[in-house]
Design an enzyme around this catalytic site. Structure first.
Site, mmCIF file in Angstrom:
data_model
loop_
_atom_site.group_PDB
_atom_site.id
_atom_site.type_symbol
_atom_site.label_atom_id
_atom_site.label_comp_id
_atom_site.label_asym_id
_atom_site.label_seq_id
_atom_site.Cartn_x
_atom_site.Cartn_y
_atom_site.Cartn_z
ATOM 1 N N LYS A 30 1.333 -49.492 20.960
ATOM 2 C CA LYS A 30 2.090 -49.781 19.746
ATOM 3 C C LYS A 30 3.570 -50.045 20.227
ATOM 4 C CE LYS A 30 2.210 -44.896 19.105
ATOM 5 N NZ LYS A 30 1.512 -43.770 18.695
ATOM 6 N N TYR A 249 36.778 -41.051 19.059
ATOM 7 C CA TYR A 249 37.050 -41.347 17.769
ATOM 8 C C TYR A 249 36.904 -39.858 17.080
ATOM 9 C CZ TYR A 249 35.913 -46.118 17.603
ATOM 10 O OH TYR A 249 36.001 -47.436 18.071
#
Ligand SMILES: *Cc1c(COP(=O)(O)O)cnc(C)c1O
Length: 350
Positions: A30, A249
């Site tokens: 899958k 950041y």
């Protein structure tokens, strides 16, 4: 420069061969073969001796059939594209009595399997009598039954034991039907590695272990699974930053002392999980901490031994997906599924 992802096809073949030699295996492919590439895993697993495949989406099942007219293909999720399912000879999972009642006419001429819901409570039958009624329906061709354990990967609790017992009760209750069922399967990688093949089962239904990762860590030797994927990036800049300054950041990390920061060309945009930041990278064989992870960069607290152009290893045989999973950053399937393969320079080892 670009971050590099190396994928070792030889190991995929070896891993498939190793597992298939221990138990007949339905390979779970899958999500584009756990993001290794559906075509690649089909081809390597087939070379390793696997002849049965399963996935959750019809388009992948059809793709598999186009590559090989002889393999067994099981669709794990319910689907109503009956014409395509028939045309491509896909074995379909029937997941509830309501579905059966609604579509029993359409199911004629299609090979089906029944799934028992068990404690996962995702898909499947809850009552033995419902399953029997379908097995007794002369118009239908049922060639298998299966379930999926919710807790096979969990230790220290008895949930796995309980769901196994429930499933064994189902198997006992369907005793009379078993001889005509070609496929009786339940075990994912963890269940198989814990217990070996369970009685009455014809196949295991393996995922992670085929892709070279241990589903759990304790008691499993690393040699059981050779890691297939490795990832490295490059030091693209070195910056001297004074102690007390912040980097990244939102002042992501505050340096205690003067430091040499290596800027590296990989980030969560390539699919690194953010929690990967809590564990070191390897540069020239030495471990260095990640201090900040951004979309296209990570910042590493380096030292004078690091130079621009050095390789920065995020995953390799020493930095294993299964070890990180065990440390809690996310299961192998999640670490792997999140990788954006097209952002890497890809190298295939054949
Ligand atoms: C994903 C999946 C598997 C494989 O599980 P692993 O833990 O990767 O071995 C097996 N069966 C079903 C129904 C699945 O969805």
């Amino acid at each position: 420069m670009t971050a590099r992802l190396t994928l070792n096809e030889k190991r995929l073949v070896r891993q498939a061969h190793f597992i298939q030699s221990k138990a007949d295996t339905i390979a779970v492919v899958k999500n584009d073969g756990y993001n290794h590439g559906l075509e690649r895993v089909y081809r390597t697993f087939y070379e390793g001796g696997i002849r049965a495949f399963s996935t959750t989406v019809l388009s992948e099942a059809i793709q598999l059939r186009k590559w090989n007219s002889d393999i067994f293909i099981l669709l794990l999720d319910p689907n109503t594209e009956f014409q395509l399912i028939r045309e491509y000879d896909i074995t379909l999972t029937v997941s509830s009595f309501d579905y059966y009642e609604k579509y029993k006419d359409e199911l004629k001429g299609i090979t089906i399997q029944l799934v028992f819901r068990n404690d996962l409570n995702r898909l499947g039958f809850d009552h033995l009598d419902d399953m029997k009624q379908i097995l007794d329906d002369k118009d239908l061709n049922v060639n298998g039954i299966w379930t999926h354990f919710a807790s096979a990967d969990d230790f220290g609790v008895d949930r796995y034991q309980k769901e196994k017992e429930k499933w064994q009760t189902v198997i006992k209750g369907l005793r009379a039907y078993l001889p005509r069922l070609k496929y009786i399967h339940a075990q994912n990688s963890a269940s198989f590695l814990r217990d070996g093949p369970l009685p009455h089962h014809t196949h295991i239904r393996g995922g992670v272990i085929l892709y070279g990762a241990r589903p759990y860590y304790e008691g499993l030797d690393a040699s059981l699974a050779e890691q297939v994927v490795s990832i490295e990036a490059n030091v693209i800049e070195l910056t001297s930053v004074e102690g007390g300054q912040t980097i990244g950041y939102s002042a992501d990390y505050k340096l205690e002392k003067d430091a040499k920061i290596a800027v590296c060309d990989i980030g969560y945009g390539n699919g690194l999980l953010k929690a990967r930041k809590n564990f070191p990278v390897l540069i020239n064989g030495k471990a260095y901490p990640i201090r900040s992870i951004m979309m296209s960069h990570i910042l590493i607290e380096a030292d004078n031994n690091v130079e621009i152009g050095d390789s920065v290893i995020l995953y390799n045989d020493a930095l294993r997906f299964d070890w990180f999973a065990n440390q809690g950053i996310g299961p192998f399937s999640q670490q792997m599924a999140s990788l954006n393969k097209q952002t890497f320079e890809l190298t295939i080892i054949k």
